[in-house]
Design an enzyme around this catalytic site. Structure first.
Site, short mmCIF file in Angstrom:
data_model
loop_
_atom_site.label_atom_id
_atom_site.label_comp_id
_atom_site.label_asym_id
_atom_site.label_seq_id
_atom_site.Cartn_x
_atom_site.Cartn_y
_atom_site.Cartn_z
N ASN A 192 -10.63 -5.52 9.50
CA ASN A 192 -12.04 -5.32 9.85
C ASN A 192 -12.39 -5.92 11.21
OD1 ASN A 192 -12.27 -3.88 7.55
ND2 ASN A 192 -13.80 -5.19 6.57
N GLU B 44 -5.15 -0.76 6.63
CA GLU B 44 -5.65 0.42 7.36
C GLU B 44 -6.41 0.00 8.63
OE1 GLU B 44 -4.26 2.82 6.25
OE2 GLU B 44 -4.65 3.41 4.20
N TYR C 67 3.93 4.91 3.86
CA TYR C 67 3.55 4.96 5.27
C TYR C 67 4.10 3.70 5.94
CZ TYR C 67 0.30 5.01 9.30
OH TYR C 67 -0.26 5.01 10.55
N LEU D 14 4.22 1.75 9.26
CA LEU D 14 3.75 1.45 10.61
C LEU D 14 3.89 -0.05 10.90
CD1 LEU D 14 2.32 2.22 13.28
CD2 LEU D 14 0.12 1.90 12.08
N THR D 15 3.33 -0.90 10.04
CA THR D 15 3.30 -2.35 10.27
C THR D 15 4.69 -2.95 10.29
OG1 THR D 15 1.13 -2.53 9.23
CG2 THR D 15 2.44 -4.54 9.34
N MET E 48 -21.96 -13.59 -11.50
CA MET E 48 -22.93 -13.34 -12.58
C MET E 48 -22.30 -13.51 -13.96
SD MET E 48 -25.04 -10.05 -11.20
CE MET E 48 -26.50 -10.24 -10.16
N SER F 105 4.26 -6.94 14.43
CA SER F 105 3.18 -6.10 14.97
C SER F 105 2.36 -5.54 13.82
CB SER F 105 3.76 -4.95 15.82
OG SER F 105 4.57 -4.10 15.05
N GLY F 106 1.19 -6.15 13.63
CA GLY F 106 0.27 -5.69 12.61
C GLY F 106 -0.87 -4.95 13.29
#
Length: 378
Positions: free
Chosen positions: A364, A361, A121, A123-124, A335, A128-129
């Protein structure tokens, strides 16, 4: 398995078994030697995992978004990086299946669903991210071909894959000037940058993809001119569910690893499992995992049913699940103490592989923007 149909439980069991037998034993080696496990993925494709939500007439499994989420979560317990690439591949095949014409669907989808061929894919770009609508890669139409120029960055599978779903500018500035072309490896003018050295996701190659006067037939355009950005975003709605599901699988595996370590490891003359603080932390980890899983599955149903708020729910699910699941994996490493930082222990690889899920994708931060915009416009 709570709330799943008998059929979905079967999909889940098949995926868990495949992850345990075919992926988990090789996960560390694939990471260390940076092996792209092509043959293992082709075995997964024989189970129907190469085109999970693609229509059956072109070789897909025709399953729902929820089925897909369940499968990717289970597979990710065996190797998160490999499963994450498979999720991107599935997204690409779905885009061709959904927005391509009959000729395109039958040309590309069967060999992709079988994973005889693999997809990336694109796009990036280097400049331009998150601001994907400002992409500069251009495609100038000359007769029956587009002349493609520009470059893409951080492309999963780049250089090793066969089919590239490329977002490029055929019109003016902004999202309405973007179209979607399907480019095949071996096209004159198509080249690749160096293989990137990454913190995690080492068993899938990442490279820049470079276009220098690539002649692409007009017949390889998905949808109409100017529809590319819409296609890209619709693909990403599903991609966000997919990558969130991969995060769930990594967190699921880490809860089990932590549970085992607390039972076996002794300090101050007794098992760590007797320490109430660690008991509480384990309880919190399991609770956060179940909460994230419920949100992801809710968003998957909304997307499948075409609900009005599906896109914002996908953003919420991606934001919440990738943040929470990274925290779960990181706590599991803590842990383990010093052992958790050794590459002999799987927990550190889950932490490294899952970290990038908060970035790709749609970062966030962008997910927060989408959710906030939806609330404020409402």
């Amino acid at each position: 398995s709570t709330g799943l149909t008998e059929e979905q439980k079967e999909f889940q069991k098949v995926a868990f078994d495949f992850a345990a037998k075919e992926m988990a034993p090789h996960m560390a080696e694939w990471d260390e030697k940076e092996i792209f496990p092509v043959e293992t993925m082709r075995k997964a494709a024989r189970l129907g995992f190469g085109g999970i939500y693609v229509k059956p007439d072109v070789g897909g499994s025709g399953l729902s978004r929820l089925d897909t989420s369940i499968i990717f979560e289970a597979l990710s317990t065996g190797c998160t990086s490999t499963t994450a690439y498979m999720s991107i591949h599935n997204m690409c095949v779905w885009m061709i299946d959904t927005f391509g014409n009959e000729e395109q669907r039958h040309k590309f989808c069967p060999s992709l669903c079988s994973m005889e061929k693999f997809a990336s894919y694109c796009l990036t770009e280097p400049g331009s991210g998150s601001d994907a609508a400002s992409l500069l890669t251009s495609a100038e139409r000359k007769g029956d071909t587009y002349i493609l120029n520009g470059s893409k960055a951080f492309i999963s599978g780049g250089g090793d894959t066969d089919v590239y779903v490329v977002m490029c500018r055929t019109g003016g500035p902004g999202p309405k000037g973007i179209s979607c072309l399907v480019l095949e490896k071996g096209t004159p003018g198509l080249s690749f940058g160096k293989k990137e050295k990454k913190v995690g996701w080492n068993c899938q190659p990442t490279r820049a993809v470079i276009f220098e006067d690539c002649a692409v037939p007009v017949g390889n355009r998905l949808g109409a001119e100017g529809q590319g950005f819409s296609i890209a975003m619709k693909g990403l709605n599903g991609g966000r569910i997919n990558i969130a599901s991969c995060s769930l699988g990594a967190a699921h595996a880490c809860v089990l690893l932590a549970q085992e370590h607390l039972t076996v490891r002794k300090q101050f003359g007794e098992p760590l499992a007797n320490n109430q603080y660690l008991q509480f932390r384990l309880a919190e980890m399991a609770t956060r995992l179940v909460a994230a899983r419920l949100l992801v599955r809710h968003a998957a149903r909304a997307l499948q049913e075409g609900q009005e708020d599906a896109a914002v729910l996908c953003s919420m699910a991606k934001l919440f699940a990738t943040d929470e699941c990274f925290g779960i994996c990181n706590q599991a490493l803590q842990m383990h103490g010093g052992y958790g930082y050794l590459k002999d222990y799987a927990v550190q690889q889950f932490v490294r592989d899952i970290r990038v899920h908060q970035i790709l994708e749609g970062t966030n931060e962008v997910m927060r923007m989408i959710v906030a915009r939806n609330l404020l416009q409402a």
